[in-house]
Write a protein that holds these residues in place. Structure first.
Motif, PDB file in Angstrom:
ATOM      1  N   VAL A 186      75.523  58.742  28.686  1.00 24.20           N
ATOM      2  CA  VAL A 186      74.152  59.148  29.036  1.00 24.20           C
ATOM      3  C   VAL A 186      73.789  58.621  30.425  1.00 24.20           C
ATOM      4  O   VAL A 186      73.247  59.336  31.271  1.00 24.20           O
ATOM      5  N   ARG A 193      67.610  59.739  25.343  1.00 26.98           N
ATOM      6  CA  ARG A 193      68.856  60.490  25.116  1.00 26.98           C
ATOM      7  C   ARG A 193      69.866  59.675  24.311  1.00 26.98           C
ATOM      8  O   ARG A 193      70.574  60.215  23.477  1.00 26.98           O
ATOM      9  N   PHE A 194      69.913  58.373  24.598  1.00 32.13           N
ATOM     10  CA  PHE A 194      70.841  57.509  23.856  1.00 32.13           C
ATOM     11  C   PHE A 194      70.478  57.498  22.377  1.00 32.13           C
ATOM     12  O   PHE A 194      71.342  57.651  21.506  1.00 32.13           O
ATOM     13  N   THR A 229      66.811  57.681  29.672  1.00 34.94           N
ATOM     14  CA  THR A 229      68.109  57.150  29.214  1.00 34.94           C
ATOM     15  C   THR A 229      67.998  56.712  27.754  1.00 34.94           C
ATOM     16  O   THR A 229      68.839  57.052  26.918  1.00 34.94           O
ATOM     17  N   HIS A 233      78.492  56.063  24.000  1.00 33.48           N
ATOM     18  CA  HIS A 233      77.405  57.045  24.146  1.00 33.48           C
ATOM     19  C   HIS A 233      76.470  56.610  25.279  1.00 33.48           C
ATOM     20  O   HIS A 233      76.039  57.427  26.079  1.00 33.48           O
ATOM     21  N   PHE A 234      76.167  55.304  25.315  1.00 35.69           N
ATOM     22  CA  PHE A 234      75.247  54.821  26.346  1.00 35.69           C
ATOM     23  C   PHE A 234      75.850  55.040  27.739  1.00 35.69           C
ATOM     24  O   PHE A 234      75.177  55.542  28.649  1.00 35.69           O
ATOM     25  N   PRO A 243      78.527  53.286  19.951  1.00 39.22           N
ATOM     26  CA  PRO A 243      77.225  53.379  20.627  1.00 39.22           C
ATOM     27  C   PRO A 243      77.333  53.059  22.120  1.00 39.22           C
ATOM     28  O   PRO A 243      76.687  53.695  22.943  1.00 39.22           O
ATOM     29  N   SER A 244      78.169  52.074  22.487  1.00 37.70           N
ATOM     30  CA  SER A 244      78.244  51.719  23.917  1.00 37.70           C
ATOM     31  C   SER A 244      78.863  52.849  24.726  1.00 37.70           C
ATOM     32  O   SER A 244      78.499  53.075  25.879  1.00 37.70           O
ATOM     33  N   ARG A 255      71.466  60.844  20.780  1.00 37.40           N
ATOM     34  CA  ARG A 255      72.914  61.007  20.549  1.00 37.40           C
ATOM     35  C   ARG A 255      73.448  60.128  19.433  1.00 37.40           C
ATOM     36  O   ARG A 255      74.429  60.458  18.789  1.00 37.40           O
ATOM     37  N   THR A 256      72.797  58.971  19.250  1.00 42.55           N
ATOM     38  CA  THR A 256      73.301  58.079  18.200  1.00 42.55           C
ATOM     39  C   THR A 256      72.498  58.233  16.897  1.00 42.55           C
ATOM     40  O   THR A 256      72.653  57.440  15.972  1.00 42.55           O
TER      41      THR A 256
END
Ligand code: SF4
Ligand code: SF4
Length: 255
Positions: free
Chosen positions: A153, A172-173, A169, A149-150, A146-147, A176-177
């Motif tokens: 983004v 979108r995060f 942000t 992906h963050f 997850p980090s 994506r997760t």
């Protein structure tokens, strides 16, 4: 006799005989605890260089194994298996297969940086944890965390617009997760914002969710940042021999 740092020894490598007599002396149970002999032959001699090639891992060579990072670590306090000092040791020794056993917890570093302040050698253990998580992902050992992906983004938004718009942000995060936006804490946060923030600010925030704010004349800066990012990715791929890995995987699949 107690085994020093017993938690670092895998249970399958510890042997205890319930009943054992040696030379007439009864050493049954706890007294006959042995660590099995083991031979490590699959060293990755480039492991330290590979981690050092990723952002945050640059100073791993300075570590003298004092353990202050692990002693001060927030995550270690609730999960003793989370051990930055030990992983830095494995990386410096090139013991990749040992490191891979902990691949599913290394990313759990919460970036509190307590280790960074405790480290007497300016290793930046938090950075090493980040670099190691990225290394695991780039080498295909773990999916994107997850980090990661963050970070992606966040970076994409900066490169594109030169600004950060928080609600975009977060949306979108979450997308994506695979997380729902309609989470209880999120609904509560929005309610409180609606109650507490001035109308002018709420209007600006509302508009920004439809039209992304941009820094004026951002295109040249954006192109320069993107060029730098691409250059860094290329360097990292070279340091980690990613092209060779892909080639080997293709050959294996063909065979
Ligand atoms: S505190 Fe620094 S020097 Fe000590 S073990 Fe951790 S990384 Fe190494
Ligand atoms: S930054 Fe990560 S490794 Fe360092 S103390 Fe915090 S949780 Fe532990």
């Amino acid at each position: 006799m107690p085994i020093h740092e017993k938690s670092l020894i895998r249970p399958e490598n510890i042997e205890t005989h319930e009943e054992l007599v040696i030379d007439g002396v009864d050493v049954s149970g706890h007294w006959s605890t042995f660590i099995k002999t083991r031979v490590v032959s699959d060293y990755n001699e480039s492991l330290q260089e590979e981690i050092a090639a990723l952002p945050g891992g640059e100073y791993i060579h300075r570590c003298w194994q004092c353990g202050s990072c692990t002693n001060s670590c927030t995550v270690n306090a609730i999960n003793p298996d989370f051990n930055p000092r030990y992983w830095i040791y494995l990386i410096r020794m090139g013991m990749e297969s040992e490191l891979l056993r902990d691949k599913d917890i290394i990313w759990q570093c919460v970036s509190c940086n307590k280790c960074t302040y405790a480290c007497p050698r300016d290793v930046f253990p938090e950075g090493v944890m980040k670099a190691t998580s990225h290394w695991l992902e780039k080498k295909g050992h773990t999916p994107k965390s997850p980090s990661m992906h963050f970070d992606e983004v966040f970076t994409e938004q900066i490169v594109k617009t030169g600004k950060i718009e928080e609600s975009r942000t977060i949306r979108r995060f979450f997308a994506r997760t695979g997380q729902s936006l309609m989470q209880d804490w999120m609904i509560e946060m929005v309610k409180r914002m609606l109650r507490g923030l001035p109308v002018g600010m709420l209007t600006r925030m509302g508009l920004a969710t439809f039209v992304a704010p941009r820094t004026r004349d951002w295109s040249k800066a954006s192109a320069a940042i993107q060029e730098y990012i691409d250059e860094q990715h290329e360097k990292q791929a070279h340091a980690l021999s990613l092209a060779e890995l892909v080639e080997t995987a293709r050959n294996d699949a063909a065979a």
